[in-house]
Design an enzyme around this catalytic site. Structure first.
Site, PDB file in Angstrom:
ATOM      1  N   SER A 101      15.373 -32.946 -46.546  1.00 29.35           N
ATOM      2  CA  SER A 101      16.442 -33.750 -45.931  1.00 29.35           C
ATOM      3  C   SER A 101      17.794 -33.419 -46.555  1.00 29.35           C
ATOM      4  O   SER A 101      17.856 -32.894 -47.680  1.00 29.35           O
ATOM      5  CB  SER A 101      16.118 -35.245 -46.164  1.00 29.35           C
ATOM      6  OG  SER A 101      17.132 -36.076 -45.656  1.00 29.35           O
ATOM      7  N   LEU A 132      21.070 -32.648 -48.354  1.00 31.44           N
ATOM      8  CA  LEU A 132      21.607 -31.553 -49.165  1.00 31.44           C
ATOM      9  C   LEU A 132      20.529 -30.516 -49.479  1.00 31.44           C
ATOM     10  O   LEU A 132      20.784 -29.308 -49.455  1.00 31.44           O
ATOM     11  CB  LEU A 132      22.189 -32.105 -50.471  1.00 31.44           C
ATOM     12  CG  LEU A 132      23.227 -33.234 -50.327  1.00 31.44           C
ATOM     13  CD1 LEU A 132      23.781 -33.621 -51.687  1.00 31.44           C
ATOM     14  CD2 LEU A 132      24.347 -32.821 -49.388  1.00 31.44           C
ATOM     15  N   ASP A 141       8.816 -32.547 -51.795  1.00 31.20           N
ATOM     16  CA  ASP A 141       9.382 -33.795 -51.284  1.00 31.20           C
ATOM     17  C   ASP A 141       8.245 -34.751 -50.984  1.00 31.20           C
ATOM     18  O   ASP A 141       7.065 -34.368 -51.057  1.00 31.20           O
ATOM     19  CB  ASP A 141      10.215 -33.498 -50.002  1.00 31.20           C
ATOM     20  CG  ASP A 141      11.305 -34.535 -49.761  1.00 31.20           C
ATOM     21  OD1 ASP A 141      11.007 -35.750 -49.854  1.00 31.20           O
ATOM     22  OD2 ASP A 141      12.449 -34.156 -49.471  1.00 31.20           O
ATOM     23  N   ASP A 187       5.687 -35.825 -55.587  1.00 31.41           N
ATOM     24  CA  ASP A 187       6.563 -36.816 -56.207  1.00 31.41           C
ATOM     25  C   ASP A 187       7.097 -36.190 -57.501  1.00 31.41           C
ATOM     26  O   ASP A 187       6.312 -35.851 -58.393  1.00 31.41           O
ATOM     27  CB  ASP A 187       5.763 -38.095 -56.510  1.00 31.41           C
ATOM     28  CG  ASP A 187       6.629 -39.197 -57.096  1.00 31.41           C
ATOM     29  OD1 ASP A 187       7.673 -38.881 -57.714  1.00 31.41           O
ATOM     30  OD2 ASP A 187       6.252 -40.373 -56.955  1.00 31.41           O
ATOM     31  N   VAL A 188       8.420 -36.046 -57.580  1.00 30.30           N
ATOM     32  CA  VAL A 188       8.993 -35.321 -58.724  1.00 30.30           C
ATOM     33  C   VAL A 188       8.746 -36.005 -60.066  1.00 30.30           C
ATOM     34  O   VAL A 188       8.881 -35.382 -61.118  1.00 30.30           O
ATOM     35  CB  VAL A 188      10.523 -35.082 -58.551  1.00 30.30           C
ATOM     36  CG1 VAL A 188      10.787 -34.119 -57.424  1.00 30.30           C
ATOM     37  CG2 VAL A 188      11.281 -36.395 -58.374  1.00 30.30           C
ATOM     38  N   CYS A 199      17.318 -31.791 -55.820  1.00 29.09           N
ATOM     39  CA  CYS A 199      18.080 -32.645 -54.899  1.00 29.09           C
ATOM     40  C   CYS A 199      17.388 -33.976 -54.642  1.00 29.09           C
ATOM     41  O   CYS A 199      17.978 -34.855 -54.005  1.00 29.09           O
ATOM     42  CB  CYS A 199      18.270 -31.949 -53.547  1.00 29.09           C
ATOM     43  SG  CYS A 199      19.463 -30.612 -53.580  1.00 29.09           S
ATOM     44  N   TYR A 255      22.457 -46.321 -60.518  1.00 30.39           N
ATOM     45  CA  TYR A 255      22.695 -44.997 -59.921  1.00 30.39           C
ATOM     46  C   TYR A 255      23.636 -44.177 -60.801  1.00 30.39           C
ATOM     47  O   TYR A 255      23.380 -43.006 -61.098  1.00 30.39           O
ATOM     48  CB  TYR A 255      23.277 -45.188 -58.516  1.00 30.39           C
ATOM     49  CG  TYR A 255      23.448 -43.906 -57.739  1.00 30.39           C
ATOM     50  CD1 TYR A 255      22.334 -43.233 -57.230  1.00 30.39           C
ATOM     51  CD2 TYR A 255      24.714 -43.373 -57.511  1.00 30.39           C
ATOM     52  CE1 TYR A 255      22.494 -42.055 -56.507  1.00 30.39           C
ATOM     53  CE2 TYR A 255      24.879 -42.201 -56.790  1.00 30.39           C
ATOM     54  CZ  TYR A 255      23.759 -41.545 -56.288  1.00 30.39           C
ATOM     55  OH  TYR A 255      23.918 -40.375 -55.582  1.00 30.39           O
ATOM     56  N   LYS A 312      22.929 -40.601 -62.778  1.00 33.39           N
ATOM     57  CA  LYS A 312      23.720 -39.388 -62.545  1.00 33.39           C
ATOM     58  C   LYS A 312      24.508 -38.995 -63.800  1.00 33.39           C
ATOM     59  O   LYS A 312      24.722 -37.806 -64.057  1.00 33.39           O
ATOM     60  CB  LYS A 312      24.660 -39.600 -61.346  1.00 33.39           C
ATOM     61  CG  LYS A 312      23.916 -39.855 -60.030  1.00 33.39           C
ATOM     62  CD  LYS A 312      22.944 -38.737 -59.704  1.00 33.39           C
ATOM     63  CE  LYS A 312      22.328 -38.866 -58.324  1.00 33.39           C
ATOM     64  NZ  LYS A 312      21.404 -37.761 -58.011  1.00 33.39           N
ATOM     65  N   THR A 353      24.944 -36.904 -44.915  1.00 31.44           N
ATOM     66  CA  THR A 353      23.490 -36.672 -44.862  1.00 31.44           C
ATOM     67  C   THR A 353      22.848 -37.902 -44.216  1.00 31.44           C
ATOM     68  O   THR A 353      23.547 -38.877 -43.901  1.00 31.44           O
ATOM     69  CB  THR A 353      22.926 -36.508 -46.286  1.00 31.44           C
ATOM     70  OG1 THR A 353      23.063 -37.757 -46.965  1.00 31.44           O
ATOM     71  CG2 THR A 353      23.643 -35.419 -47.054  1.00 31.44           C
TER      72      THR A 353
HETATM   73  N1  LIG Z   1      24.979 -37.512 -49.603  1.00 30.29           N
HETATM   74  C1  LIG Z   1      25.903 -37.801 -50.514  1.00 30.29           C
HETATM   75  O1  LIG Z   1      27.039 -38.162 -50.214  1.00 30.29           O
HETATM   76  C2  LIG Z   1      25.576 -37.679 -51.989  1.00 30.29           C
HETATM   77  C3  LIG Z   1      26.615 -37.865 -52.903  1.00 30.29           C
HETATM   78  C4  LIG Z   1      26.368 -37.735 -54.258  1.00 30.29           C
HETATM   79  C5  LIG Z   1      25.095 -37.410 -54.693  1.00 30.29           C
HETATM   80  N2  LIG Z   1      24.107 -37.246 -53.797  1.00 30.29           N
HETATM   81  C6  LIG Z   1      22.772 -36.916 -54.320  1.00 30.29           C
HETATM   82  O2  LIG Z   1      22.276 -35.770 -53.661  1.00 30.29           O
HETATM   83  C7  LIG Z   1      20.851 -35.801 -53.649  1.00 30.29           C
HETATM   84  C8  LIG Z   1      20.377 -35.590 -52.212  1.00 30.29           C
HETATM   85  O3  LIG Z   1      20.866 -36.647 -51.413  1.00 30.29           O
HETATM   86  P1  LIG Z   1      20.911 -36.608 -49.824  1.00 30.29           P
HETATM   87  O4  LIG Z   1      22.178 -37.223 -49.410  1.00 30.29           O
HETATM   88  O5  LIG Z   1      20.542 -35.262 -49.356  1.00 30.29           O
HETATM   89  O6  LIG Z   1      19.770 -37.695 -49.522  1.00 30.29           O
HETATM   90  P2  LIG Z   1      18.501 -37.650 -48.551  1.00 30.29           P
HETATM   91  O7  LIG Z   1      17.960 -39.034 -48.582  1.00 30.29           O
HETATM   92  O8  LIG Z   1      18.855 -37.024 -47.248  1.00 30.29           O
HETATM   93  O9  LIG Z   1      17.485 -36.659 -49.319  1.00 30.29           O
HETATM   94  C9  LIG Z   1      16.830 -37.019 -50.502  1.00 30.29           C
HETATM   95  C10 LIG Z   1      15.406 -36.494 -50.436  1.00 30.29           C
HETATM   96  O10 LIG Z   1      14.779 -36.803 -51.692  1.00 30.29           O
HETATM   97  C11 LIG Z   1      13.431 -37.145 -51.405  1.00 30.29           C
HETATM   98  N3  LIG Z   1      12.863 -37.932 -52.506  1.00 30.29           N
HETATM   99  C12 LIG Z   1      13.152 -39.208 -52.864  1.00 30.29           C
HETATM  100  N4  LIG Z   1      12.381 -39.590 -53.893  1.00 30.29           N
HETATM  101  C13 LIG Z   1      11.568 -38.536 -54.194  1.00 30.29           C
HETATM  102  C14 LIG Z   1      10.540 -38.317 -55.144  1.00 30.29           C
HETATM  103  N5  LIG Z   1      10.171 -39.273 -56.022  1.00 30.29           N
HETATM  104  N6  LIG Z   1       9.935 -37.111 -55.160  1.00 30.29           N
HETATM  105  C15 LIG Z   1      10.279 -36.136 -54.292  1.00 30.29           C
HETATM  106  N7  LIG Z   1      11.243 -36.285 -53.353  1.00 30.29           N
HETATM  107  C16 LIG Z   1      11.871 -37.483 -53.305  1.00 30.29           C
HETATM  108  C17 LIG Z   1      13.507 -37.928 -50.105  1.00 30.29           C
HETATM  109  O11 LIG Z   1      12.242 -37.981 -49.448  1.00 30.29           O
HETATM  110  C18 LIG Z   1      14.552 -37.134 -49.320  1.00 30.29           C
HETATM  111  O12 LIG Z   1      13.957 -36.135 -48.520  1.00 30.29           O
HETATM  112  C19 LIG Z   1      20.455 -37.158 -54.236  1.00 30.29           C
HETATM  113  O13 LIG Z   1      20.127 -36.974 -55.596  1.00 30.29           O
HETATM  114  C20 LIG Z   1      21.719 -37.981 -54.111  1.00 30.29           C
HETATM  115  O14 LIG Z   1      21.795 -38.985 -55.096  1.00 30.29           O
HETATM  116  C21 LIG Z   1      24.303 -37.376 -52.452  1.00 30.29           C
END
Ligand SMILES: NC(=O)c1ccc[n+]([C@@H]2O[C@H](COP(=O)([O-])OP(=O)(O)OC[C@H]3O[C@@H](n4cnc5c(N)ncnc54)[C@H](O)[C@@H]3O)[C@@H](O)[C@H]2O)c1
Length: 256
Positions: A15, A17, A36, A60-61, A87, A162, A166, A197
């Site tokens: 999903s 990023l 994932d 699960d990471v 990610c 959060y 981070k 996203t």
């Molecule tokens: N989108 C933004 O604006 C943004 C901004 C700053 C940071 N981030 C960070 O970027 C990363 C990706 O975010 P995104 O926006 O793509 O979110 P997203 O929800 O689209 O993708 C996150 C993915 O992580 C997976 N995931 C969650 N828990 C998990 C686990 N325990 N084991 C394996 N996979 C797991 C989910 O199933 C999902 O597919 C995250 O760490 C988020 O905190 C995102």
């Protein structure tokens, strides 16, 4: 490190990023394992990208056994592991002292566990495999990229857990890069601002536009492909190491 013939592991790769990064790596001639917990979504992505280029492993990471199994499956299919991109992550907004009392410890712990300990779990186990790689002409054996957030630097009200998760990613970036230098493995983090996203897809169009308007330039939400572009630049440029790079159009988040 060149993308062509490179083997990457991308957590959260089904999903947002992670998905954009997997796609760009494959377009650049590499292959990727997607770790994932997204079930059919991950399998559908592999069908789209090509089962010879992508592998989905329900993982699960935070689970040591599952991550080891995923590393084994990646090596069985692709022969090697050169790059890890963390990610996988979850977001959660909760006040330290809310209407219903203090922040519960279980959700605080969960966010730290997935976002920080999960990323560390994957990178620590992958490094053991990467350290055995034959170095390229630059002496490189691998690259690790972690995903922080601008919330590590200017977290908003409700982001204690959060931001702490981070901030942990940012804090461990340099010591890990220093330690792994002797193996020719780099460690870099990206701190995204507001990227469009599935995290934002549930918001109404006006709310997404309002968020985008807060970004000085370009005045919009970022595209996942822009994160992927930075991730692949980091992979390709051997001099980038030991730091966290903001990807945010100059936004500085306000308290709320
Ligand atoms: N989108 C933004 O604006 C943004 C901004 C700053 C940071 N981030 C960070 O970027 C990363 C990706 O975010 P995104 O926006 O793509 O979110 P997203 O929800 O689209 O993708 C996150 C993915 O992580 C997976 N995931 C969650 N828990 C998990 C686990 N325990 N084991 C394996 N996979 C797991 C989910 O199933 C999902 O597919 C995250 O760490 C988020 O905190 C995102």
């Amino acid at each position: 490190m060149k993308l062509n013939n490179m083997v990457a592991i991308v957590t959260g790769g089904a999903s947002g990023l992670g998905e954009a990064t997997v796609t760009r790596i494959i377009e650049g001639g590499g292959v990727a394992s997607i770790l994932d917990i997204a079930g059919d979504k991950g399998k559908a992505l592999v069908e789209k990208l090509g089962p010879d280029k992508a592998l989905y492993i329900e993982t699960d990471v935070t689970d040591e056994e599952q991550v080891l199994e995923a590393l084994n499956k990646t090596e069985e299919k692709f022969g090697n592991i050169h790059v890890v991109i963390n990610c996988a992550g979850i977001g959660l907004a909760k006040k330290v002292l809310g209407n219903k009392g203090p922040h519960d410890l279980s959700t605080f712990t969960k966010v730290i566990h997935v976002n920080l300990i999960g990323a560390f779990n994957v990178l620590r186990l992958a490094v053991e495999r990467m350290s055995a790689n034959l170095p390229n002409e630059e002496g490189e054996r691998g690259v690790i990229i972690n995903t922080a957030s601008v919330a590590a630097f200017e977290g908003q009200i409700g982001q204690a857990a959060y931001s702490a998760s981070k901030g942990g990613i940012v804090g461990m970036t340099l010591p890990i890069a220093r330690e792994l230098a002797k193996y020719g493995i780099r460690n870099v983090s990206i701190a995204p601002g507001l990227i469009d996203t599935p995290l934002f897809a549930s918001l109404p169009a006006e709310a997404r536009e309002a968020l985008g308007a807060m970004v000085p330039f370009p005045s919009r939400l970022g595209y996942p492909a822009e994160f992927a572009m930075l991730a692949t630049s980091i992979i390709e440029n051997p001099m980038i190491n030991g730091d966290t790079i903001r990807l945010d159009g100059a936004i500085r988040m306000q308290p709320k």
